[in-house]
Design a protein around this motif. Structure first.
Motif, PDB file in Angstrom:
ATOM      1  N   SER A 616     -19.618 -18.342 -50.537  1.00  6.39           N
ATOM      2  CA  SER A 616     -18.641 -18.784 -49.541  1.00  6.39           C
ATOM      3  C   SER A 616     -17.233 -18.490 -50.028  1.00  6.39           C
ATOM      4  O   SER A 616     -16.872 -18.773 -51.179  1.00  6.39           O
ATOM      5  CB  SER A 616     -18.798 -20.279 -49.265  1.00  6.39           C
ATOM      6  N   ALA A 617     -16.426 -17.881 -49.155  1.00  4.51           N
ATOM      7  CA  ALA A 617     -15.063 -17.433 -49.486  1.00  4.51           C
ATOM      8  C   ALA A 617     -15.067 -16.468 -50.663  1.00  4.51           C
ATOM      9  O   ALA A 617     -14.050 -16.295 -51.333  1.00  4.51           O
ATOM     10  CB  ALA A 617     -14.150 -18.621 -49.780  1.00  4.51           C
ATOM     11  N   GLY A 618     -16.212 -15.802 -50.886  1.00  6.58           N
ATOM     12  CA  GLY A 618     -16.301 -14.903 -52.022  1.00  6.58           C
ATOM     13  C   GLY A 618     -17.099 -13.644 -51.765  1.00  6.58           C
ATOM     14  O   GLY A 618     -17.424 -12.919 -52.711  1.00  6.58           O
ATOM     15  N   TYR A 619     -17.407 -13.357 -50.488  1.00  6.69           N
ATOM     16  CA  TYR A 619     -18.183 -12.142 -50.227  1.00  6.69           C
ATOM     17  C   TYR A 619     -17.386 -10.894 -50.594  1.00  6.69           C
ATOM     18  O   TYR A 619     -17.960  -9.857 -50.915  1.00  6.69           O
ATOM     19  CB  TYR A 619     -18.622 -12.102 -48.759  1.00  6.69           C
ATOM     20  N   TRP A 620     -16.071 -11.006 -50.586  1.00  7.86           N
ATOM     21  CA  TRP A 620     -15.185  -9.907 -50.993  1.00  7.86           C
ATOM     22  C   TRP A 620     -15.382  -9.519 -52.461  1.00  7.86           C
ATOM     23  O   TRP A 620     -14.918  -8.455 -52.896  1.00  7.86           O
ATOM     24  CB  TRP A 620     -13.720 -10.319 -50.785  1.00  7.86           C
ATOM     25  N   SER A 621     -16.034 -10.385 -53.243  1.00  5.59           N
ATOM     26  CA  SER A 621     -16.104 -10.174 -54.691  1.00  5.59           C
ATOM     27  C   SER A 621     -16.832  -8.885 -55.060  1.00  5.59           C
ATOM     28  O   SER A 621     -16.562  -8.298 -56.112  1.00  5.59           O
ATOM     29  CB  SER A 621     -16.768 -11.371 -55.373  1.00  5.59           C
ATOM     30  N   TYR A 622     -17.760  -8.424 -54.204  1.00 11.71           N
ATOM     31  CA  TYR A 622     -18.413  -7.143 -54.480  1.00 11.71           C
ATOM     32  C   TYR A 622     -17.380  -6.016 -54.537  1.00 11.71           C
ATOM     33  O   TYR A 622     -17.463  -5.113 -55.370  1.00 11.71           O
ATOM     34  CB  TYR A 622     -19.448  -6.830 -53.399  1.00 11.71           C
ATOM     35  N   LEU A 623     -16.427  -6.063 -53.615  1.00 11.13           N
ATOM     36  CA  LEU A 623     -15.401  -5.022 -53.566  1.00 11.13           C
ATOM     37  C   LEU A 623     -14.472  -5.127 -54.765  1.00 11.13           C
ATOM     38  O   LEU A 623     -14.098  -4.119 -55.372  1.00 11.13           O
ATOM     39  CB  LEU A 623     -14.609  -5.126 -52.257  1.00 11.13           C
ATOM     40  N   TRP A 624     -14.090  -6.351 -55.109  1.00 15.07           N
ATOM     41  CA  TRP A 624     -13.200  -6.543 -56.257  1.00 15.07           C
ATOM     42  C   TRP A 624     -13.875  -6.023 -57.525  1.00 15.07           C
ATOM     43  O   TRP A 624     -13.257  -5.360 -58.353  1.00 15.07           O
ATOM     44  CB  TRP A 624     -12.844  -8.017 -56.390  1.00 15.07           C
ATOM     45  N   ALA A 625     -15.160  -6.328 -57.664  1.00 15.60           N
ATOM     46  CA  ALA A 625     -15.902  -5.855 -58.833  1.00 15.60           C
ATOM     47  C   ALA A 625     -16.064  -4.341 -58.805  1.00 15.60           C
ATOM     48  O   ALA A 625     -16.141  -3.701 -59.857  1.00 15.60           O
ATOM     49  CB  ALA A 625     -17.264  -6.531 -58.901  1.00 15.60           C
TER      50      ALA A 625
END
Length: 722
Positions: A616-625
């Protein structure tokens, strides 16, 4: 009960699954909670002066029975979730949330933790102290009495709601599998038709029908093969509407409670609460990255669509729906015409290429082989050890000199009781304090092949996406297996979401490296190597369709952030899930005229609304990684390029392939020592900088995604280092 009071006697502490009964899980869990509560109270009420050993190490050592029980419960909830298991999860989740809230709201315990002196900078002790301080504060330790009660109630209710979301979604996804008639299966190969027929028969449907079980994403892989436009629409609409209305009230309640919880803890919204604990650091940094990428990704996607329309017109494709020429390639048709164009331009036949990607070879001669090349480790089957299901295999992982590392379980095939997607989790984490070695599991949802004519098991042939997922999930497994820390809270994958995907995405790169590809890509019947022209097509395919792929992913990120940047007042005013989602996509410029759905719509966004994944509020983390991955892998490239100007000039693939094995091993050992082994004991920015030798750059990601030149460099570049 006796199954959990003590650690398993099996090698490495592997759970004795055969002795575990479902009706023992809830009683064992409740006993474990009482046991852990007593341990916590003993630490908090200890009359002795607080010391590192009687406070911090005692905290880390407490709750071993609880961990053993929960590891079983939540693994079963993801992989064996029949009605009985779902009832167990529904009972355990809110009680666990309430128990953990009580621990973090224990004032005596919090005072002991606060009394700990600062530890040497860069030490595991400093990282552990910071971990527990943040955990207490974020768990409400600084709140007043009335606020504490409110927070505990919210946490318990959220656990209940998120468990309910996952259960309802799994049931809806299974219940809304799409039934095709024989004429609707045109374009499918014989093996797929046989499997769909078997699935239909198993579900009680009549002969001559074919059942398509749905995966979690909006776009189902089978759409690329179905020649019948009506069949494509049937599957696509079935996917998008599988759970319409089923979870709407739950979604609204979750969003409201998360917003209330954030404000109670002093944050503007749930996203602010989440991102504070990630390496990105702020919501503005996340939204800055998404805002920079979205226009270019959408423009690329629309350019791709124009080419698909031209291809459909050239081939006389029938329209997906009434309307203008563009409707010849509607959302349901995109995958089909994309596959046609890709086959033509890259000379790639997906059906033929699959013949070279057998599951066992991809895993053993691909992922395991690459790990041996990089880290010197050996992975061998342990046929004497059993998993929790007949499809689960157990593997022993050892150093080159034979020293034990841990166990890996692989659970690769889809089944009705397994939630969709792919993931890694742990039954036991590495810890020098506890003297434990890791026991981890990789889970996927590959369609299980029908048995051969002689009754022997069928051979699973993978798509390129599935091949990369095997490497991705094994990258997570390596993060857990190669951990080398003292404290379990810092072990393996217990790192921020936007860093945990870095090792797994780095590992994906090895799937296409020539040395590795040659070792595992062999024809299922003849054993011949993947032909050079096929290998070139596979390499080019990795760059294909990035406009669509990036746009559907970014759209899901925007949906996630829209729900979780709401204030409590704003969340209370939302009453229509679909309308809210549509407005969010329009604001972000990611609607794409209904041609591209978000990878997950709210109604089936398991990552952010279920208790199972916690994005939650972290699906973007794949892109950041992926920023870290795309740039960080250059270290391995540079290792190969160091062998001469010719290799350097011919680019990434040639450079790594030409590297001396000892140099590749050296780079692998650096990655293991600086990243994989350190878990959460490191400063993530410093660790990346030390491995890479310079600050991170977004440019390699832009090039990989086909966005180079569309965005100014430096959008998410890291800070300068001395």
């Amino acid at each position: 009960m006796e199954d959990f009071l003590n650690a398993s006697d099996l090698p490495y502490g592997l759970p004795d699954f055969g002795s575990i009964t479902l009706d023992s899980l809830v009683p064992a869990f409740r006993t474990a909670v009482v046991d852990h509560a007593a341990e916590i109270e003993a630490i908090a009420a200890n009359p002795a002066e607080p010391t590192w050993e009687n406070t911090m190490e005692a905290l880390e050592s407490a709750g071993q029975m609880l961990h053993r029980v929960c590891a079983i419960v939540f693994n079963y909830a993801g992989t064996l979730a029949d009605g009985e298991v779902q009832a167990v999860e529904a009972a355990v989740s809110p009680e666990l949330a309430a128990h953990m809230s009580r621990m973090l709201l224990n004032e005596q315990l919090w005072r002991r933790v606060q009394s700990m002196p600062e530890q040497p900078e860069g030490s595991e002790e400093a990282a552990l102290l910071e971990h527990w301080r943040k955990r207490f504060v974020r768990g409400g330790a600084n709140l007043s009495g009335e606020q504490r009660d409110k927070l505990a109630n919210i946490d318990a209710r959220l656990a209940e709601l998120c468990t309910g979301f996952g259960t309802s979604l799994q049931r809806a996804t299974q219940a809304n599998a799409v039934l095709l008639a024989e004429e609707e299966t045109a374009g499918l190969d014989a093996a797929t038709i046989q499997r769909l027929a078997a699935d239909a028969a198993a579900a009680g449907h009549p002969e001559g029908t074919y059942l398509v079980h749905l995966g979690l994403p909006s776009v189902q892989p089978i759409l690329a093969e179905l020649e019948n436009p009506a069949a494509r629409r049937k599957v696509y609409e079935g996917s998008l509407h599988r759970s319409d209305g089923v979870n709407d009230a739950t979604i609204l309640d979750i969003a409201r409670l998360r917003a209330q919880r954030a404000e109670l803890l002093g944050y503007a919204n749930h996203a602010e609460f989440v991102v504070e604990d990630e390496t990105a650091g702020s919501v503005s940094a996340v939204e800055g990255l998404l805002n920079q990428l979205t226009p270019a990704a959408v423009a690329n996607a629309l350019g791709e669509h124009k080419r698909l329309v031209d291809k459909a017109a050239e081939d006389g494709g029938s329209p997906s729906a009434a309307g203008n020429d563009a409707d010849a390639v509607g959302a349901a048709d995109w995958s089909f015409w994309d596959a046609k164009l890709r086959a033509e331009e890259l000379s790639v036949d997906e059906t033929k290429i699959r013949q070279y990607f057998q599951l066992d070879r991809v895993l053993v001669d691909g992922a395991f082989y690459a790990a041996k090349r990089l880290y010197g480790i050996d992975v061998a089957p342990r046929e004497d050890l059993a998993g929790y299901h007949e499809d689960v295999r157990v593997w022993e992982v050892r150093e080159a000199d034979g020293r034990p590392i841990g166990l890996l379980l692989t659970d690769m095939f889809a089944r009705p009781t397994k939630r969709g997607g792919a993931w890694m989790s742990s039954f036991q984490e590495q810890s020098h304090l506890l003297g434990t070695l890791p026991v981890v599991v990789n889970v996927m949802n590959i369609a299980k092949p029908a048995p051969a004519a002689d009754g022997s098991p069928g051979v699973a042939l993978l798509s390129m996406d599935e091949v990369k997922t095997v490497f991705h999930e094994f990258g997570h497994a390596l993060h857990g297996l190669l951990s080398d820390v003292r404290y379990p809270s810092l072990s393996g994958t217990n790192v921020p979401r936007d860093f945990v995907e870095f090792p797994s995405q780095i590992n994906e790169n090895w799937a296409l490296e020539p040395e590795v590809l040659r070792n595992y890509a062999r024809h299922v019947d003849t054993g011949e190597e993947l032909p050079a022209d096929y290998a070139a097509a596979v390499a080019k395919q990795a760059q294909w369709g990035q406009g669509f792929a990036t746009t559907e992913y970014l759209a899901a990120c925007w949906v996630d952030m829209a729900w979780h940047t709401l204030s409590a007042e704003e969340a209370a005013a939302i009453d229509d899930v679909a309308a809210f989602e549509e407005r969010a996509l329009e604001r972000a410029g990611a609607g794409v005229d209904k041609l591209i759905a978000p990878r997950y719509r709210s109604a089936y966004f398991n990552h952010i609304f279920s208790s199972g994944l916690g994005y939650s509020a972290g699906y973007w983390s794949y892109l950041w990684a992926e920023v870290l991955d795309a740039d960080g892998f250059q270290t391995f490239v540079d290792t190969g390029a160091a062998h001469g100007a010719e290799a350097a000039m011919e680019g990434r693939v040639r450079a790594v392939a030409d590297a001396d094995p000892e140099d590749v091993r050296f780079a692998g050992e650096r990655f293991r020592r600086m990243i994989l082994s350190r878990g959460a004991s490191i400063d993530y920015e410093d660790a990346f900088w030390m491995f890479r030798g310079k600050q991170r750059s977004v440019q390699p990601l832009l090039e990989r995604r086909g966005l180079a030149g569309a965005i100014a460099p430096g959008v998410v570049d890291g800070p300068e280092h001395d």
